[in-house]
Scaffold this motif. Structure first.
Motif, PDB file in Angstrom:
ATOM      1  N   HIS A   2      37.015  35.179  43.328  1.00 10.98           N
ATOM      2  CA  HIS A   2      36.458  35.964  44.436  1.00 10.98           C
ATOM      3  C   HIS A   2      35.440  36.960  43.914  1.00 10.98           C
ATOM      4  CE1 HIS A   2      39.960  38.879  43.753  1.00 10.98           C
ATOM      5  NE2 HIS A   2      38.942  39.710  43.784  1.00 10.98           N
ATOM      6  N   GLN A   3      34.406  37.131  44.724  1.00  9.40           N
ATOM      7  CA  GLN A   3      33.366  38.090  44.388  1.00  9.40           C
ATOM      8  C   GLN A   3      33.851  39.465  44.809  1.00  9.40           C
ATOM      9  OE1 GLN A   3      29.542  36.989  46.035  1.00  9.40           O
ATOM     10  NE2 GLN A   3      28.837  39.109  45.883  1.00  9.40           N
ATOM     11  N   ARG A   4      33.669  40.435  43.932  1.00 12.29           N
ATOM     12  CA  ARG A   4      34.068  41.813  44.260  1.00 12.29           C
ATOM     13  C   ARG A   4      32.918  42.457  45.022  1.00 12.29           C
ATOM     14  NH1 ARG A   4      38.134  43.691  40.031  1.00 12.29           N
ATOM     15  NH2 ARG A   4      37.151  45.711  39.906  1.00 12.29           N
ATOM     16  N   MET A   5      33.035  42.514  46.341  1.00 13.13           N
ATOM     17  CA  MET A   5      31.963  43.082  47.157  1.00 13.13           C
ATOM     18  C   MET A   5      31.991  44.599  47.116  1.00 13.13           C
ATOM     19  SD  MET A   5      32.852  40.660  50.384  1.00 13.13           S
ATOM     20  CE  MET A   5      31.746  41.344  51.618  1.00 13.13           C
ATOM     21  N   GLU A   6      33.169  45.165  46.984  1.00 11.70           N
ATOM     22  CA  GLU A   6      33.317  46.622  46.957  1.00 11.70           C
ATOM     23  C   GLU A   6      34.594  46.948  46.193  1.00 11.70           C
ATOM     24  OE1 GLU A   6      32.452  48.878  50.734  1.00 11.70           O
ATOM     25  OE2 GLU A   6      34.411  49.735  50.292  1.00 11.70           O
ATOM     26  N   VAL A   7      34.512  47.999  45.381  1.00  4.20           N
ATOM     27  CA  VAL A   7      35.663  48.377  44.561  1.00  4.20           C
ATOM     28  C   VAL A   7      36.027  49.818  44.896  1.00  4.20           C
ATOM     29  CG1 VAL A   7      36.433  48.784  42.190  1.00  4.20           C
ATOM     30  CG2 VAL A   7      35.101  46.750  42.723  1.00  4.20           C
ATOM     31  N   ARG A   8      37.312  50.107  44.940  1.00  4.54           N
ATOM     32  CA  ARG A   8      37.790  51.458  45.240  1.00  4.54           C
ATOM     33  C   ARG A   8      38.891  51.776  44.239  1.00  4.54           C
ATOM     34  NH1 ARG A   8      41.532  53.472  49.553  1.00  4.54           N
ATOM     35  NH2 ARG A   8      40.824  55.575  50.036  1.00  4.54           N
ATOM     36  N   ALA A   9      38.746  52.884  43.527  1.00  5.63           N
ATOM     37  CA  ALA A   9      39.732  53.295  42.527  1.00  5.63           C
ATOM     38  C   ALA A   9      40.058  52.130  41.586  1.00  5.63           C
ATOM     39  CB  ALA A   9      40.995  53.833  43.204  1.00  5.63           C
ATOM     40  N   GLY A  10      39.029  51.384  41.172  1.00  5.08           N
ATOM     41  CA  GLY A  10      39.201  50.327  40.173  1.00  5.08           C
ATOM     42  C   GLY A  10      39.750  49.025  40.711  1.00  5.08           C
TER      43      GLY A  10
END
Lengths: 345, 345
Positions: free
Chosen positions: A216-224
């Motif tokens: 899966h593509q990481r479109m948005e990351v939050r707190a790692g």
């Protein structure tokens, strides 16, 4: 089967379960689908773990690096009739890898790879050298050696044994890099990769075969951790997962790797994790049922259906948000027997 | 009531709703409790907002600082028969404050304070000077002025107009501070406060009366937002909220402030937000029903029951975890009319 298992019952212990409520629910749901009278037991060092208040039974245990941890978990297994232990955090993996035979002799399958594989995953420098030796593209790194006079900035400075992006700094020039190198404990330096960041969740059977691989593509990351992601049926990444899972010595269970896929089409691996990735629920929703395969493995059934490999949905998108469990403050104080049995998944 | 409202129907527009699924659900639940045929409409600039896929109707709108934003929202209000707009992010507050009269003339109540109050909240330097002038303890700060020769380290260096802890750095000495000052755009410096960090969610009626004030201790923070918190019936903090809400010019609706409560018993305020706090669902679960009071306000009923002020549960604990909405990638592509109407809260 070394132990007599009660017909129709199955108990999963989620270890250091913390805030992995989604994973807890996926196991619960899978057990129901399989027709089991399933129970979910949680072990955590903190009573403020949200999963602690949602499982069928929850046990407060010492931190995983405490010498009494393995025995505490073994006691829970006996008391609760645990069939399968699912470790979830990096620091407990070496402990479980070291003790998986003693759990096996009690009839408990631990969903963990061999010590050798865990050692490779746990240390970013070992990961790097192992990847290089086995022909996997990775990211150029320096650790504990004098840096070359030319470094292509920007670089990433981070703790060698860190996780969840804690302490990760981006340096644009030598002055910034040296500033962070002085302030981070046991630091290492990596070139900042360009391209698209992917996580690939994959499942390795007990025979060391990669059953399924879901990028899966990481479109948005939050707190790692991924907060928005989309599955991508990328053959090259899936093949990389297959080669990786088969090359790692006695790998087993849910694993994942992270990489940057460059415009040159090369997937440079930055890390390997020998456990369920934080974003695994996305792979599950796309159709890759790792909990089922682990339960089957605990029942002595080998998963060996090659069609599983790409039997999942492309373009499945996960958009995360906060939910919460609400408890009274008094419920966070330990009762005498360190157990709470009124949860509901 | 300037417009004819359809009997028994009520429509809430959650603006820039993003990942505020819990808030969306609280409004939905409250409308049900009140016996309304309620509808939840979402406006967001991104189709990857989780709320976008859970509301009754969702509209993709320009970013809130785009000049066409107010008209786009007004069009939605007419089309959907919106009764109440609930803004959620700091950047849109000045826009809504500036336009609240034009919305009112269409029969739409915007849950936002006066422009003057929003201006005070939006700028950390203005917040600081306003607090000082009105006798509220706050944190010593420097911005755009030469720093004194003696600064008590550690200090916090942060962007003057930042939010959600983005770009916030801790400097232990002058060298670190100067390093960060050179790298942060429009920076300011604050002394690092000691003590316990609290957020106080409070509700101000249209008459400027503080109806309720619910302090919670921030036990754990993730990506700048509370992930574990517990309500504390602290009379001093509640009184501070009362004085604050009544001193701010024409404050209205759900607001919150953050502070450090020192061992000296002094609550030093670090920021004020003129909107629902990210941790508000905790106050709701403790018993403070801000959505209900906003709906009542839109119906022209003033909330004025002094017993509400402390009519909520002490020690209510929120333990957060990730949940997610799963959609197909194709659902993220805009249809012709920029609206999707098949959501479910």
């Amino acid at each position: 089967m070394p132990t007599v298992r009660q017909q129709g019952k199955f108990t999963v212990l989620l270890s250091s379960a913390g805030r992995r409520v989604a994973l807890l629910r996926l196991f619960c749901q899978t057990l129901k689908h399989l027709g089991f009278e399933g129970r979910l037991v949680v072990a955590d060092s903190s009573r403020t773990a949200p999963t602690f208040h949602l499982a069928n039974s929850s046990f407060q245990v010492p931190p995983c690096l405490d010498p009494s941890f393995p025995q505490a978990v073994l006691d829970i297994c006996r008391r609760e009739g645990v069939d399968l232990i699912v470790p979830t955090i990096d620091t407990e993996l070496p402990v479980y890898a070291a003790h998986r035979d003693s759990f096996a002799s009690e009839g408990v399958l631990v969903a963990v790879s061999s010590q050798e594989t865990i050692d490779i995953c746990r240390d970013k420098v070992r990961t790097h050298s192992w990847l290089g030796e086995h022909g996997f593209p990775t990211v150029e790194q320096w650790c504990g050696v004098p840096l070359p006079s030319y470094v292509p900035f920007p670089v990433i400075v981070k703790p060698r044994h860190g996780s969840a992006s804690v302490g990760v700094c981006r340096a644009q020039d030598r002055e910034e890099m040296e500033f962070y190198l002085r302030r981070i404990k046991d630091p290492m330096v990596e070139i900042e990769l360009t391209g698209i960041e992917y996580t690939v969740n994959f499942y390795v059977s007990r025979k060391g075969r990669v059953v399924s691989a879901v990028p899966h593509q990481r479109m948005e990351v939050r707190a790692g951790e991924v907060s928005k992601g989309v599955t991508v049926k990328h053959g090259g990444l899936m093949e990389t997962a297959r080669r990786l899972g088969e090359a790692l010595p006695q790998a087993f269970g849910a694993m994942n790797f992270q990489c940057f896929l460059g415009v040159d089409g090369v997937a440079r691996i930055t890390e390997i994790n020998g456990r369920f990735g934080g974003g695994y629920p996305l792979a599950y929703h796309a159709g890759a049922d790792f909990p089922r395969w682990l339960i089957e493995a605990a029942l002595g059934r080998e998963v060996d259906r090659p069609e599983y490999f790409d039997q999942w949905d492309d373009g499945c998108t996960m958009l995360r948000y906060d939910d919460a469990v609400y408890v009274k403050k008094s419920e966070l104080e330990p009762p005498n027997d360190r157990v709470r049995q009124s949860g509901h998944v």
